[in-house]
Design a protein around this motif. Sequence first.
Motif, short mmCIF file in Angstrom:
data_model
loop_
_atom_site.label_atom_id
_atom_site.label_comp_id
_atom_site.label_asym_id
_atom_site.label_seq_id
_atom_site.Cartn_x
_atom_site.Cartn_y
_atom_site.Cartn_z
N TYR A 213 0.82 -1.22 0.00
CA TYR A 213 0.00 0.00 0.00
C TYR A 213 0.85 1.26 0.00
O TYR A 213 0.51 2.24 -0.67
CB TYR A 213 -0.99 0.00 1.17
CG TYR A 213 -2.10 -0.99 0.98
CD1 TYR A 213 -3.10 -0.76 0.04
CD2 TYR A 213 -2.14 -2.17 1.71
CE1 TYR A 213 -4.11 -1.68 -0.17
CE2 TYR A 213 -3.16 -3.09 1.51
CZ TYR A 213 -4.14 -2.84 0.57
OH TYR A 213 -5.13 -3.75 0.36
N LEU A 214 1.94 1.26 0.71
CA LEU A 214 2.80 2.44 0.76
C LEU A 214 3.64 2.58 -0.50
O LEU A 214 3.64 3.62 -1.14
CB LEU A 214 3.73 2.37 1.99
CG LEU A 214 4.76 3.49 2.09
CD1 LEU A 214 4.08 4.84 2.24
CD2 LEU A 214 5.70 3.23 3.26
N LEU B 269 -1.28 6.40 -6.70
CA LEU B 269 -2.39 7.34 -6.56
C LEU B 269 -1.93 8.78 -6.38
O LEU B 269 -2.75 9.69 -6.46
CB LEU B 269 -3.27 6.92 -5.38
CG LEU B 269 -3.96 5.57 -5.52
CD1 LEU B 269 -4.68 5.22 -4.23
CD2 LEU B 269 -4.92 5.57 -6.70
N GLY B 270 -0.65 8.99 -6.15
CA GLY B 270 -0.13 10.34 -5.94
C GLY B 270 -0.50 11.29 -7.07
O GLY B 270 -0.79 12.46 -6.83
N LYS C 62 -3.66 13.48 -6.85
CA LYS C 62 -3.69 14.70 -6.03
C LYS C 62 -3.42 15.94 -6.87
O LYS C 62 -3.65 17.06 -6.43
CB LYS C 62 -2.68 14.60 -4.88
CG LYS C 62 -3.11 13.61 -3.79
CD LYS C 62 -4.37 14.09 -3.11
CE LYS C 62 -4.77 13.22 -1.96
NZ LYS C 62 -5.99 13.69 -1.32
N PHE C 63 -2.91 15.73 -8.11
CA PHE C 63 -2.57 16.85 -8.98
C PHE C 63 -3.35 16.86 -10.29
O PHE C 63 -3.54 17.91 -10.89
CB PHE C 63 -1.07 16.82 -9.30
CG PHE C 63 -0.21 16.88 -8.08
CD1 PHE C 63 0.04 18.09 -7.45
CD2 PHE C 63 0.31 15.72 -7.52
CE1 PHE C 63 0.81 18.15 -6.31
CE2 PHE C 63 1.08 15.77 -6.37
CZ PHE C 63 1.33 16.99 -5.76
N ILE C 64 -3.77 15.67 -10.75
CA ILE C 64 -4.47 15.55 -12.02
C ILE C 64 -5.74 14.74 -11.80
O ILE C 64 -5.72 13.70 -11.16
CB ILE C 64 -3.59 14.83 -13.06
CG1 ILE C 64 -2.34 15.66 -13.37
CG2 ILE C 64 -4.37 14.53 -14.34
CD1 ILE C 64 -1.35 14.95 -14.25
N SER C 65 -6.83 15.23 -12.37
CA SER C 65 -8.08 14.47 -12.36
C SER C 65 -8.41 14.15 -13.82
O SER C 65 -8.46 15.05 -14.66
CB SER C 65 -9.20 15.29 -11.72
OG SER C 65 -10.37 14.52 -11.68
N ILE D 149 -3.67 -0.08 -12.26
CA ILE D 149 -4.77 -0.70 -11.49
C ILE D 149 -5.28 0.21 -10.37
O ILE D 149 -6.48 0.45 -10.27
CB ILE D 149 -4.39 -2.10 -11.00
CG1 ILE D 149 -4.33 -3.06 -12.20
CG2 ILE D 149 -5.37 -2.61 -9.94
CD1 ILE D 149 -3.88 -4.46 -11.88
N PRO D 150 -4.41 0.75 -9.52
CA PRO D 150 -4.94 1.67 -8.50
C PRO D 150 -5.68 2.88 -9.09
O PRO D 150 -6.72 3.29 -8.58
CB PRO D 150 -3.70 2.11 -7.72
CG PRO D 150 -2.75 0.96 -7.88
CD PRO D 150 -2.98 0.48 -9.29
#
Length: 131
Positions: free
Chosen positions: A47-48, A55-56, A59-62, A81-82
């Motif tokens: 997960y880390l 997934l980082g 936080k900047f791109i949708s 996958i995430p």
Amino acid sequence: MTAETIFEYFPNLSENQKEQFEKLEELYKDWNQKINVVSRKDIDELYLRHVLHSLGIAKFISFNDGSKILDVGTGGGFPGIPLAILFPEVHFTLVDSIGKKIKVVDEVIEGLQLSNVKTINARVEEIPGQF
């Protein structure tokens, strides 16, 4: 670190998304014993070191619904996958030239019942389309 940490960073996940993130560890640990796609020392920090890092970008791109995203050299399915779990309305194509990696990715996709992901076992130069 558990899937709960992901939920802290992304509090608006649906129940289905939470279940999918929770299943990741079991699926990867099982498949990693058969075909090593995640470093043995990293599998306990999945997960880390893999999921949260993947997934980082969110936080900047949708990504817009309906977008087509290409994950080149996906390896074990990261970050594709995430991100596919996080963005269920976006279409992801995961590409890798190594067949055994794509086999694991296919099994994880099936285990998570992800309908917005497809895989291709090829070199990226062979992939048609725009992403």
